[in-house]
Design a protein around this motif. Sequence first.
Motif, PDB file in Angstrom:
ATOM      1  N   MET A  28      24.423  54.742  58.132  1.00 17.66           N
ATOM      2  CA  MET A  28      23.265  55.340  58.793  1.00 17.66           C
ATOM      3  C   MET A  28      23.662  56.604  59.560  1.00 17.66           C
ATOM      4  N   ASP A  48      26.145  58.829  59.013  1.00 12.63           N
ATOM      5  CA  ASP A  48      26.366  60.021  58.184  1.00 12.63           C
ATOM      6  C   ASP A  48      25.068  60.512  57.565  1.00 12.63           C
ATOM      7  N   GLN A  49      24.173  59.581  57.242  1.00  9.89           N
ATOM      8  CA  GLN A  49      22.865  59.973  56.717  1.00  9.89           C
ATOM      9  C   GLN A  49      22.120  60.813  57.755  1.00  9.89           C
ATOM     10  N   ARG A  50      22.189  60.395  59.006  1.00  7.79           N
ATOM     11  CA  ARG A  50      21.512  61.119  60.080  1.00  7.79           C
ATOM     12  C   ARG A  50      22.176  62.479  60.314  1.00  7.79           C
TER      13      ARG A  50
END
Lengths: 124, 284
Positions: free
Chosen positions: A1, A3-5
């Motif tokens: 989550m 790295d996605q953000r």
Amino acid sequence: MRDQRLWTWHVAAGLVVLVTLALHMAIMHLDALLGLFNPAGGHPIDWANVAARSRQGFFLVSYVVLLGAALFHGLYGLRTILHELGPGPALRRGVDVTLLAGGGVLFVFGAWAAWAAFALARTV
Amino acid sequence: MNAPARVTFRIRRFDPVRQSPPSWEDFEIPAVAGMTVLDGLRTIKETLAPTLAWRSSCRMGVCGSCGMFINGHPRLACNTQIAELGSGPVTVAPLPNFDTIRDLVPDLRPMFDKHAALSPYIIRDDHDEMYEPTGEYGQTPEELEEFLQFTYCIKCGCCMAACPTCATDPVYSGPMPLGQAHRYNADSRDGGFTTRKTALAGDQGPWRCHYAGECSRACPKGVDPARAIQLMKRQLVFDYLRLYSQPCPAGVVTPAPASARRPDVPEAPAPTVDVSRARTSPSC
């Protein structure tokens, strides 16, 4: 989550840099063609033009936004490069904290400089 | 009559028992028309170096066992003719970015561990239908096109060997596992995006890919894992922005009333897995 953000904000910051940098280039290097925000005429970095821009709230905001976006975009890229060198978990954490702290200090200093220029320009 | 042409194989040897550093060894063998690198290795093993080790199986570019570093490029040994490599020696080494077990045998376990960690299979809620099917899940040709090319992957590891990020970052999943995760994310029959996202949104996800594109160039099956990774990035960014929600997985297509099972088509075999242990995904 995480790295996605971070990646999403990295892309968004890149777009902000693109727009604000385009504005900067248009003002500084296309003055002969466009004459944007250079009310005194002459060179864009003549004192009268700089002061005229600096006393506008729009430029205060755009400087701070450009500073924040460029710092985040660049430091996230640097973090990626450093992580790819294969450090252990502790060193990765150290890289993250160092870049976050360094970015925070630079942002505060840059934002203060933009505010100081704004305040100074309002007095002249 | 002309003497048969000869070709030199320069092979990197490594014996884990001796614990000595890898070394290069030259072998000269007769070259015949249509000879592949795998054919050459077999000839060398049969006539010159019986201890030479490599991994191969199908000999026709299907099983993905014989990925090797041939003349500086990751290729399948069975799919590479020596005639296409030019007139110099044929240099053969194990795939880079993997540990070497012996001679030309790479240790592919890390790749398959990363592959398994991304749940590369259909995930659905309707376990009864999955394990005791009453029909087929419906899928249009357009929906099939969304992921079809990624199903051609044979897990040979050539893309992993070509990836510059895999060379330095041990946490990055790499093009094969990510491409296969996208293959299932893009499958209209699948409902497992949320399950896979727990891994893909973190360090194991596509974020370290710099789009060098070498994985797609190296793939012997013409798969484009670099494209899969970019599509996955877009999907995950849209998911973070709440602009993406996975559609409900395709349902079972009801057979036409007049259709009957062809008598020459055998019944499906009994399930071989424990259905009660099947994983679940959030309801659609």
